[in-house]
Each structure stands twice: as C-alpha cells, then as structure tokens.
Design a protein around this motif. Structure first.
Motif, PDB file in Angstrom:
ATOM      1  N   ILE A  94      11.447  12.448  -9.338  1.00 28.13           N
ATOM      2  CA  ILE A  94      10.570  11.786  -8.829  1.00 28.13           C
ATOM      3  C   ILE A  94      11.640  11.868  -7.428  1.00 28.13           C
ATOM      4  CG2 ILE A  94       9.619   9.323  -8.011  1.00 28.13           C
ATOM      5  CD1 ILE A  94       9.278   9.000 -11.592  1.00 28.13           C
ATOM      6  N   THR A  95      11.125  12.074  -6.384  1.00 30.28           N
ATOM      7  CA  THR A  95      11.812  11.624  -5.466  1.00 30.28           C
ATOM      8  C   THR A  95      11.749  10.863  -4.519  1.00 30.28           C
ATOM      9  OG1 THR A  95       9.964  12.642  -3.782  1.00 30.28           O
ATOM     10  CG2 THR A  95      11.311  14.538  -4.628  1.00 30.28           C
ATOM     11  N   HIS A  96      11.215   9.952  -4.799  1.00 22.91           N
ATOM     12  CA  HIS A  96      10.771   8.949  -4.800  1.00 22.91           C
ATOM     13  C   HIS A  96      10.054   7.943  -4.975  1.00 22.91           C
ATOM     14  CE1 HIS A  96       8.690  10.520  -1.218  1.00 22.91           C
ATOM     15  NE2 HIS A  96       8.494   9.924  -1.027  1.00 22.91           N
ATOM     16  N   ALA A  97      10.023   6.365  -5.121  1.00 25.33           N
ATOM     17  CA  ALA A  97       8.950   5.886  -5.646  1.00 25.33           C
ATOM     18  C   ALA A  97       7.606   5.226  -4.692  1.00 25.33           C
ATOM     19  CB  ALA A  97       9.903   4.861  -6.145  1.00 25.33           C
ATOM     20  N   HIS A  98       7.625   6.210  -3.562  1.00 20.47           N
ATOM     21  CA  HIS A  98       5.990   6.344  -3.761  1.00 20.47           C
ATOM     22  C   HIS A  98       4.835   6.475  -4.467  1.00 20.47           C
ATOM     23  CE1 HIS A  98       7.933   5.893   0.167  1.00 20.47           C
ATOM     24  NE2 HIS A  98       8.119   4.450   0.527  1.00 20.47           N
ATOM     25  N   PHE A  99       3.600   5.429  -4.131  1.00 16.95           N
ATOM     26  CA  PHE A  99       2.804   5.616  -5.037  1.00 16.95           C
ATOM     27  C   PHE A  99       1.594   7.681  -4.300  1.00 16.95           C
ATOM     28  CE2 PHE A  99      -0.992   6.854  -1.964  1.00 16.95           C
ATOM     29  CZ  PHE A  99      -0.810   7.012  -0.912  1.00 16.95           C
ATOM     30  N   ASP A 100       2.111   8.010  -3.714  1.00 17.08           N
ATOM     31  CA  ASP A 100       1.641   9.048  -4.278  1.00 17.08           C
ATOM     32  C   ASP A 100       2.677  10.550  -4.207  1.00 17.08           C
ATOM     33  OD1 ASP A 100       3.081   8.591  -1.676  1.00 17.08           O
ATOM     34  OD2 ASP A 100       2.678  10.889  -0.558  1.00 17.08           O
ATOM     35  N   PHE A 135       8.066  -4.451   4.849  1.00 13.14           N
ATOM     36  CA  PHE A 135       7.705  -3.178   5.150  1.00 13.14           C
ATOM     37  C   PHE A 135       8.612  -2.214   4.303  1.00 13.14           C
ATOM     38  CE2 PHE A 135      10.120   0.402   7.558  1.00 13.14           C
ATOM     39  CZ  PHE A 135       8.408   0.902   7.899  1.00 13.14           C
ATOM     40  N   LEU A 136      10.063  -2.542   3.863  1.00 11.24           N
ATOM     41  CA  LEU A 136      11.153  -2.220   3.209  1.00 11.24           C
ATOM     42  C   LEU A 136      10.662  -1.347   1.681  1.00 11.24           C
ATOM     43  CD1 LEU A 136      14.314  -4.585   3.975  1.00 11.24           C
ATOM     44  CD2 LEU A 136      13.273  -2.948   5.088  1.00 11.24           C
ATOM     45  N   VAL A 137       9.847  -2.343   1.098  1.00  3.78           N
ATOM     46  CA  VAL A 137       8.815  -1.887  -0.321  1.00  3.78           C
ATOM     47  C   VAL A 137       7.790  -1.318  -0.048  1.00  3.78           C
ATOM     48  CG1 VAL A 137      10.390  -2.886  -1.508  1.00  3.78           C
ATOM     49  CG2 VAL A 137       8.356  -4.357  -0.411  1.00  3.78           C
ATOM     50  N   GLY A 138       7.070  -1.160   1.158  1.00  9.40           N
ATOM     51  CA  GLY A 138       5.254  -0.279   1.210  1.00  9.40           C
ATOM     52  C   GLY A 138       5.848   0.622   0.967  1.00  9.40           C
ATOM     53  N   GLY A 139       4.645   0.730   0.008  1.00  8.34           N
ATOM     54  CA  GLY A 139       3.604   2.265  -0.554  1.00  8.34           C
ATOM     55  C   GLY A 139       4.794   2.362  -2.112  1.00  8.34           C
ATOM     56  N   THR A 140       4.906   0.981  -2.900  1.00 11.35           N
ATOM     57  CA  THR A 140       4.953   0.766  -3.528  1.00 11.35           C
ATOM     58  C   THR A 140       3.700   0.543  -4.324  1.00 11.35           C
ATOM     59  OG1 THR A 140       7.837   0.640  -3.373  1.00 11.35           O
ATOM     60  CG2 THR A 140       6.563  -0.076  -5.515  1.00 11.35           C
ATOM     61  N   ASP A 141       3.367   0.834  -5.914  1.00 15.42           N
ATOM     62  CA  ASP A 141       2.202   0.359  -6.819  1.00 15.42           C
ATOM     63  C   ASP A 141       2.669  -0.712  -7.732  1.00 15.42           C
ATOM     64  OD1 ASP A 141      -0.371  -0.278  -7.715  1.00 15.42           O
ATOM     65  OD2 ASP A 141      -0.678   1.543  -8.079  1.00 15.42           O
ATOM     66  N   PRO A 142       2.572  -1.493  -7.666  1.00 15.58           N
ATOM     67  CA  PRO A 142       3.022  -2.520  -9.253  1.00 15.58           C
ATOM     68  C   PRO A 142       2.543  -1.422 -10.206  1.00 15.58           C
ATOM     69  CG  PRO A 142       1.449  -3.723  -8.174  1.00 15.58           C
ATOM     70  CD  PRO A 142       2.111  -2.721  -7.039  1.00 15.58           C
TER      71      PRO A 142
ATOM     72  N   MET B 134     -13.536  -7.588  -5.184  1.00 17.52           N
ATOM     73  CA  MET B 134     -13.737  -8.343  -3.744  1.00 17.52           C
ATOM     74  C   MET B 134     -13.272  -7.671  -2.682  1.00 17.52           C
ATOM     75  SD  MET B 134     -13.920 -12.707  -4.343  1.00 17.52           S
ATOM     76  CE  MET B 134     -16.072 -12.511  -3.587  1.00 17.52           C
ATOM     77  N   PRO B 135     -13.805  -7.443  -1.880  1.00 19.03           N
ATOM     78  CA  PRO B 135     -13.527  -6.637  -0.371  1.00 19.03           C
ATOM     79  C   PRO B 135     -12.039  -7.213   0.054  1.00 19.03           C
ATOM     80  CG  PRO B 135     -15.185  -7.634   0.105  1.00 19.03           C
ATOM     81  CD  PRO B 135     -15.199  -8.057  -1.554  1.00 19.03           C
ATOM     82  N   GLY B 136     -10.937  -7.335   0.887  1.00 19.92           N
ATOM     83  CA  GLY B 136      -9.751  -7.755   0.995  1.00 19.92           C
ATOM     84  C   GLY B 136      -8.789  -7.617   0.676  1.00 19.92           C
ATOM     85  N   PHE B 137      -8.568  -6.879  -0.471  1.00 17.38           N
ATOM     86  CA  PHE B 137      -7.312  -7.299  -1.443  1.00 17.38           C
ATOM     87  C   PHE B 137      -7.300  -5.602  -1.894  1.00 17.38           C
ATOM     88  CE2 PHE B 137      -9.910 -10.947  -1.644  1.00 17.38           C
ATOM     89  CZ  PHE B 137      -9.348 -11.809  -2.171  1.00 17.38           C
ATOM     90  N   GLU B 138      -5.886  -5.544  -1.999  1.00 14.80           N
ATOM     91  CA  GLU B 138      -5.414  -4.449  -2.554  1.00 14.80           C
ATOM     92  C   GLU B 138      -4.040  -4.079  -3.141  1.00 14.80           C
ATOM     93  OE1 GLU B 138      -3.550  -2.537   1.550  1.00 14.80           O
ATOM     94  OE2 GLU B 138      -5.892  -1.095   1.994  1.00 14.80           O
ATOM     95  N   THR B 139      -3.896  -3.323  -4.289  1.00 17.84           N
ATOM     96  CA  THR B 139      -2.715  -3.379  -5.005  1.00 17.84           C
ATOM     97  C   THR B 139      -1.572  -2.426  -4.543  1.00 17.84           C
ATOM     98  OG1 THR B 139      -3.459  -1.399  -6.254  1.00 17.84           O
ATOM     99  CG2 THR B 139      -4.450  -3.563  -7.232  1.00 17.84           C
ATOM    100  N   VAL B 140      -1.687  -1.803  -3.434  1.00 14.76           N
ATOM    101  CA  VAL B 140      -0.637  -1.069  -2.208  1.00 14.76           C
ATOM    102  C   VAL B 140      -0.679  -1.516  -1.292  1.00 14.76           C
ATOM    103  CG1 VAL B 140       0.609   0.997  -1.813  1.00 14.76           C
ATOM    104  CG2 VAL B 140      -0.469   0.742  -4.094  1.00 14.76           C
ATOM    105  N   ASP B 141       0.170  -2.221  -0.455  1.00 12.75           N
ATOM    106  CA  ASP B 141       0.733  -1.957   0.546  1.00 12.75           C
ATOM    107  C   ASP B 141       0.204  -1.186   1.022  1.00 12.75           C
ATOM    108  OD1 ASP B 141      -0.180  -3.302   3.575  1.00 12.75           O
ATOM    109  OD2 ASP B 141       2.697  -4.478   3.146  1.00 12.75           O
ATOM    110  N   LEU B 142      -0.874  -0.610   1.693  1.00  9.58           N
ATOM    111  CA  LEU B 142      -1.393   0.880   2.523  1.00  9.58           C
ATOM    112  C   LEU B 142      -0.911   0.852   3.816  1.00  9.58           C
ATOM    113  CD1 LEU B 142      -4.366   2.099   0.095  1.00  9.58           C
ATOM    114  CD2 LEU B 142      -1.772   2.801  -0.403  1.00  9.58           C
ATOM    115  N   ALA B 145       2.594   2.602   3.940  1.00 10.02           N
ATOM    116  CA  ALA B 145       3.027   3.738   2.920  1.00 10.02           C
ATOM    117  C   ALA B 145       3.170   5.181   3.913  1.00 10.02           C
ATOM    118  CB  ALA B 145       1.991   3.585   2.187  1.00 10.02           C
ATOM    119  N   CYS B 146       3.842   5.599   3.795  1.00 14.73           N
ATOM    120  CA  CYS B 146       4.231   6.519   4.706  1.00 14.73           C
ATOM    121  C   CYS B 146       3.252   7.467   4.791  1.00 14.73           C
ATOM    122  CB  CYS B 146       5.546   7.546   3.485  1.00 14.73           C
ATOM    123  SG  CYS B 146       5.086   7.751   2.286  1.00 14.73           S
TER     124      CYS B 146
END
Lengths: 292, 164
Positions: A94-100, A135-142, B134-142, B145-146
C-alpha cells in the motif's frame, strides 16, 4: 531473464483532471485524463499488487456524480485480464492510505498487506489536532481503516519502518517521508534479482502523477516538478523523485506513475472490452503476453 | 390541500436536520478514523512506543460530544432512518472507546481485538448507510482527496464574505 511479469491495469478514470494538480505550477492550463490504476507483479511464487484500487460500493456513486470518475470496474475484475484471480494475490504493497489506493483491502483473502509505520503514526497524530486540521487526513475512509484493523487482527497487515530490502524476493520498499502523505512508500522491483540490478522498476504511488513530474515540460531544460498536492512538502517530493530516478540510472520510463495515461504509448498495451488500458511493463520467462 | 406554509414546513424540517446533523456526521467520521488508527497501532506496534492515552481521550470526547449533539436533534420522520444509523454508529464507537480504554491486557486479548474490529466495521458501515440515506453526507472528505481534487464544486466556489 525477468523474475516478474508486470502489468498496470486501469480500473477507472477522471477524463478531465486539472493539470495544475498533476504538476505544481501550471495554473489555468487545462486538463488531462487521469486513470486510476494498480500494478500487478506476477512471479514464480508470488502474485503481488501495488495498491488495491477502491470499492465502488462504498462511495462510487458520489465519486461518479460529484467528481467525474467514469468507467469504473472493480479491480478484481481487471485482474482477470492478465490471468490473475483475487485469491491468487499473495501480497499487497500500500503506497499510501488514500481511498483509491487501499479501498479494496477486503477482496484479497490470501494476501498480506504492507504499509509504512509512519503513515499510521502521523495519521493518528494528525487526528489529534482537531477538525480544523482535517486537510492533513483528507482522502481517508474510516471503512478502509476498519478493514485494515481486521487484517491486523488476523496478522495479515504488516507495518514497515522505513526502507527495507527484499521484503519479498527482489522487491524493496522505501519511505518517502512527508511528501504526498506523511508515510508514502515507493516499491522497487529488481527484476533480475541482482542487488545491483540492471532491470529495476519503481512503482511511485502518488509521488508522481505523470512522467512530466520527472522531466518538466521543456525537453531542452529538464527539471523535476512536484505534484500539486502534498501534506509534506514539494521539496521532499522533489528529492524523493530524484532518489527514484537515481535508482533506475536516470531512465525515466522505469519510474512508473499509475496515474499516467501515456503509459499506453511507452509500453505495449491494449484496451479491454470496457475500454480500459492493460499496460505490459515486463514479461517473466515463460509468461504469455496479455496485450498482443 | 396543504397551505403554502405547511408545505414549506414539510420541506424545511428535513433540511434543518441535515444542516444540524452534518457536523455530527463529520465528527463521528473523524472519531471512527482516529479510533481505527489507534487500534491499528496497538495491534501492529507491540513495543508500545507511542502515546495512546491522549488521542484516545480526544476520540472519546469526540464520540461523547457527537452523542450529545445527536440527543439534541429534532428528528423529522423523513430522517428517522438516517438518525437510526447515526445513533448506531455512535454506539459502536462508544464500544470501541470502552474496549480501548480497558487497559493493556484487556485490550490485547483476542476476544477484545475481535470486538474492536467488529465495532469499527459496524461504525463505518452505519456511517456509510447514513450517508446513503440522505443527501449531504460523505464518508470520505473527497474535497481534499488527491484524486478528486479537480471537483468543479470546489474550484467554482464563490469567495466567502470575510467576517473577522
């Protein structure tokens, strides 16, 4: 004499991704296609992935509708294009902990997973800072973390502390600290097995998005230009890129960015029935081409 | 036939719920991520060379605050399903906090690890179910995201009026 057959499989794409995120600096200069991909290394005793891709079930609809991700097919479906089944996979880096990159952890029942310890440590630290630092943990899915916890419980998640040689035969991992993420990792494949290999490939994760990160845009004056998104620093991205380039003797094409659409023109490739790229980087002895 | 004000009320109650509940969802998502990270560290780092207590206390406070906020929400019928998943996620995370805070030996047993893992998965699932309900909720702060950093919604955002 190659030990591993190597393919890069596209499983989805963003058709119009802003170039300024792929290459730091060129604002308002249009978009490029950004494929989502993963790498497959098929050896004599190991079948290895570099990253897993993500699971559409979790948030594919949101991605498709809000962010323009198109033509998604499950990563395990793409593996079939090169004759690999999900249950054949023995290891995943796993190169890094982003969802994709780690969003399909639970689809490889026989695999062990490797991630950098620093990615976990700094991630937990970041989360202690408060919501204004998110921002520092963006892209991470619990959900991905929950899957990782279950793998750890089963002894199938392994944290690596820094650089390590021969994690698997001919495969080394390297920490690129404080770059795209705090504990990003790149993977080196010495495909002749030699310590001073003449056949080295590097899987860069998101340390680079495109070959242009390694060459710049002016062939007359090459330069390293980092990607546009880092929680660490652009300086660290530049030095990590330099280290990767040095490890392949400056041969740019050997540092593989899975998000690079032009892999298909650098290496033999074909389109699947769904229109996704299968790129063949190397063929091990006795292996049949999957693109011709 | 409904009078216009009644129609307006019907539409506004779920909207008010969504607006009030979004930060709670975000907080539960953060707590789930943090507790997941802590669980991973305790399972992967046997040397114990890290501070568990501070982030655990913070996660615990986050879960407690989210629970209190949930208790104060006015829940219209249209949001009942969503609210069910939100409260279930909070309960599951409370369970993780309890297990993680139980101390080294209790936390390290195979049974405890199974419970922690199952509760984290349940919390993540409930957060996703809620996001789907419901709309307006996300499990990832996309938005951060890169590979989704191209979002037109982000790039086209109007400047926010400054109110210092």
């Amino acid at each position: 004499m190659a030990d591993y057959s190597i393919w890069v499989l596209e499983y989805a794409a963003v058709e119009k991704f802003p170039f300024s995120v792929m290459l730091y600096g060129p604002m308002h200069q249009g978009t490029r296609k950004l494929p989502y991909g993963l790498a497959v290394l098929k050896g004599k005793d190991e079948t290895i992935l570099v990253d897993t891709g993500y699971d559409h079930v979790a948030f594919g609809k949101a991605l498709a509708e809000a962010y323009g991700v198109s033509n998604y097919h499950h990563p395990t479906e793409l593996l079939g294009e090169v004759g690999v089944r999900a249950e054949d996979v023995t290891a995943v880096f796993i190169t890094h902990a982003h969802f994709d990159h780690m969003g399909a952890l639970d689809h490889f029942p026989n695999a062990k997973f490797y991630i950098q310890q620093r990615e976990l440590d700094k991630w937990v630290w970041s989360l202690t800072l408060g919501p204004e630092f998110r921002f520092l943990v963006g892209g991470t899915d619990p959900a991905d973390i929950a899957k990782a916890v279950e793998l750890a419980r089963q002894g199938r998640m392994i944290a690596i502390d820094g650089d390590r040689e021969n994690v698997l035969p001919g495969i080394d991992v390297h920490l690129a600290a404080d770059t795209h993420t705090y504990g990003s990792m790149y993977v080196t494949v010495r495909n002749d097995g030699a310590r001073d290999s003449k056949d080295t490939w590097i899987f860069a994760g998101d340390l680079i998005y495109t070959y242009d990160n390694l060459t710049g845009l002016d062939p007359a004056a090459p330069q390293i230009i980092p990607i546009g998104l880092a929680v660490g620093s652009q300086s660290n991205l530049i030095f990590a890129s330099d280290a990767m380039l040095k490890a392949v003797g400056g041969e740019v094409r050997r540092v593989i960015p899975v998000h690079e659409d032009r892999l298909k023109t650098v290496f033999p490739s074909r389109l699947t029935a769904a229109g996704q790229q299968v790129v063949e980087i190397a063929l091990a002895d006795g292996e049949t081409s999957r693109v011709s | 036939m409904n009078r216009p004000s009644e129609v307006c009320d019907l539409a506004e109650a779920p909207l008010r719920y969504v607006v009030a509940c979004q930060p709670v969802h975000d907080r539960l998502r953060e707590a789930a991520t943090q507790l997941g990270g802590l669980s991973l560290m305790t399972m992967l780092r046997r040397d114990g060379g890290f501070d568990l207590e501070t982030p655990l206390r913070m996660a615990s406070e986050t879960v407690a605050e989210a629970g209190e906020a949930l208790g104060g929400l006015a829940v219209p019928d249209a949001a009942a399903h969503h609210f069910h998943h939100m409260t279930a996620a909070a309960r599951a995370l409370n369970g993780v906090v309890g297990r993680m805070g139980a101390g080294g030996a209790a936390r390290a047993s195979d049974a405890a690890r199974r419970e922690i893992s199952a509760a984290l998965r349940a919390a993540a699932d409930h957060l996703r179910f809620a996001a789907n309900a419901m709309p307006g909720f996300e499990t990832v702060d996309l938005k951060h995201a890169c590979c989704a950093a191209h979002a037109a919604a982000v790039l086209a955002a109007e400047p926010v009026e400054l109110k210092f």
